[in-house]
Design an enzyme around this catalytic site. Sequence first.
Site, PDB file in Angstrom:
ATOM      1  N   GLY A  15       0.952 -49.355 -26.723  1.00 16.06           N
ATOM      2  CA  GLY A  15       1.033 -50.727 -27.116  1.00 16.06           C
ATOM      3  C   GLY A  15       0.757 -50.644 -28.582  1.00 16.06           C
ATOM      4  O   GLY A  15       0.221 -49.994 -29.249  1.00 16.06           O
ATOM      5  N   THR A 130      -4.982 -49.191 -31.080  1.00 20.41           N
ATOM      6  CA  THR A 130      -5.164 -50.185 -29.946  1.00 20.41           C
ATOM      7  C   THR A 130      -6.109 -51.301 -30.343  1.00 20.41           C
ATOM      8  O   THR A 130      -7.278 -51.037 -30.678  1.00 20.41           O
ATOM      9  CB  THR A 130      -5.687 -49.237 -28.884  1.00 20.41           C
ATOM     10  N   ASP A 132      -7.964 -52.781 -28.108  1.00 15.18           N
ATOM     11  CA  ASP A 132      -9.002 -52.816 -27.337  1.00 15.18           C
ATOM     12  C   ASP A 132     -10.412 -52.179 -27.820  1.00 15.18           C
ATOM     13  O   ASP A 132     -11.339 -52.164 -27.146  1.00 15.18           O
ATOM     14  CB  ASP A 132      -8.515 -52.030 -25.861  1.00 15.18           C
ATOM     15  N   ASP A 134     -11.235 -48.889 -27.573  1.00 16.58           N
ATOM     16  CA  ASP A 134     -11.879 -48.196 -26.228  1.00 16.58           C
ATOM     17  C   ASP A 134     -11.559 -46.760 -26.233  1.00 16.58           C
ATOM     18  O   ASP A 134     -11.579 -45.890 -25.262  1.00 16.58           O
ATOM     19  CB  ASP A 134     -11.013 -48.759 -24.833  1.00 16.58           C
ATOM     20  N   ARG A 159     -11.963 -74.799 -28.220  1.00 13.35           N
ATOM     21  CA  ARG A 159     -13.332 -75.580 -28.069  1.00 13.35           C
ATOM     22  C   ARG A 159     -13.065 -77.126 -28.475  1.00 13.35           C
ATOM     23  O   ARG A 159     -13.933 -77.963 -28.169  1.00 13.35           O
ATOM     24  CB  ARG A 159     -14.278 -74.891 -28.987  1.00 13.35           C
ATOM     25  N   LYS A 218     -25.693 -79.293 -22.329  1.00 15.56           N
ATOM     26  CA  LYS A 218     -24.282 -79.140 -22.649  1.00 15.56           C
ATOM     27  C   LYS A 218     -23.233 -79.821 -21.920  1.00 15.56           C
ATOM     28  O   LYS A 218     -23.512 -79.750 -20.666  1.00 15.56           O
ATOM     29  CB  LYS A 218     -24.057 -77.344 -22.760  1.00 15.56           C
ATOM     30  N   GLN A 260      -2.644 -61.871 -28.833  1.00 15.59           N
ATOM     31  CA  GLN A 260      -3.609 -61.103 -29.624  1.00 15.59           C
ATOM     32  C   GLN A 260      -3.289 -59.775 -30.303  1.00 15.59           C
ATOM     33  O   GLN A 260      -3.975 -59.204 -31.084  1.00 15.59           O
ATOM     34  CB  GLN A 260      -4.598 -60.551 -28.354  1.00 15.59           C
TER      35      GLN A 260
END
Length: 328
Positions: A15, A130, A132, A134, A159, A218, A260
């Site tokens: 990726g 990467t 991630d 990880d 939001r 909230k 992302q």
Amino acid sequence: MPKTIKKIGVLTSGGDAPGMNAAVRSVVRTCAYHNVECVAVYRGYEGLMQGDFKPMTARSVKDIINRGGTILKSARSMEFRTVEGRKLAYQQVTKAGIDALVLIGGDGTFTGGMIFNQEFDFPVIGIPGTIDNDIFGTSHTLGFDTALNTVVEAIDKIRDTASSHNRLFFIEVMGRDAGHIALNVGVGAGAEEILIPEEDMGLDRLVESLRRSRQSGKTSSIVIVAEGDKIGKSVFELKDYVDENMEGYDVRVSVLGHMQRGGAPSCFDRVLASRMGVKAVESLLAGKTNYMVGLINNEMELTPLDSAIKGKSKINLELLRVSEIMAT
């Protein structure tokens, strides 16, 4: 005696991640600095087997430090996983006079490189790329910081609408096996709950937490869900469960997906890529092989590829506790 390195190949595989181009630039220019030839390998291991090579000079990599993706392209190769495929790749690098390889990618990339090194005693060094984060042996992988900034910016926008309509948003972020993105952006964006693979919260506990949030005043909530979270089969199942068991919220889902992985790399990732490229090339020239370059305590360190592949990155427990306190 380590063999003399006169020509180094560089490839990106798996990726894509922001910062890969900056790492390629660093490898090429470090080679130029040390009077070593550099060759670009296009399309990862697929291109390695097909001899898709192009000589690179310091000028070849101008104006790419700020570009996302990878100019060398990337591909996942099933053929390279076979003995015949790796033999073909070795024939190609031998024919081209390439003495060593810098591999930019994740654990799949490193696994292929480690096996290639073992079978042909061919020098390789890995650079972790990467989003991630990880991979064991580095506090930051290339692209992680950029992905965090991209996701936080998207959550801030979501939001706005959540607050305007008293909505509960489940926002799915990448992280099939690790919750680093979810945990960091959850804290950074002020999420009420963060669901990650490392912590099984449970559906009932999630609903109870959301009820407490509602009782505390909230009127809208953001829940960050790593794609590898084990609570539900999917983020949409989570939505359905909350819809059925909790009144008063208009529940929506937003899956951020591959956005992302895109975009210009952050300053942090550009600097990290530059440091890693220099360390990778100079490690090969010093006779090091079968290692991954990583950032540990803000220093460039080498971790054996085997450890980088088999080791497991750990979630930040302090940050997990901070997230619980901030959700009060």
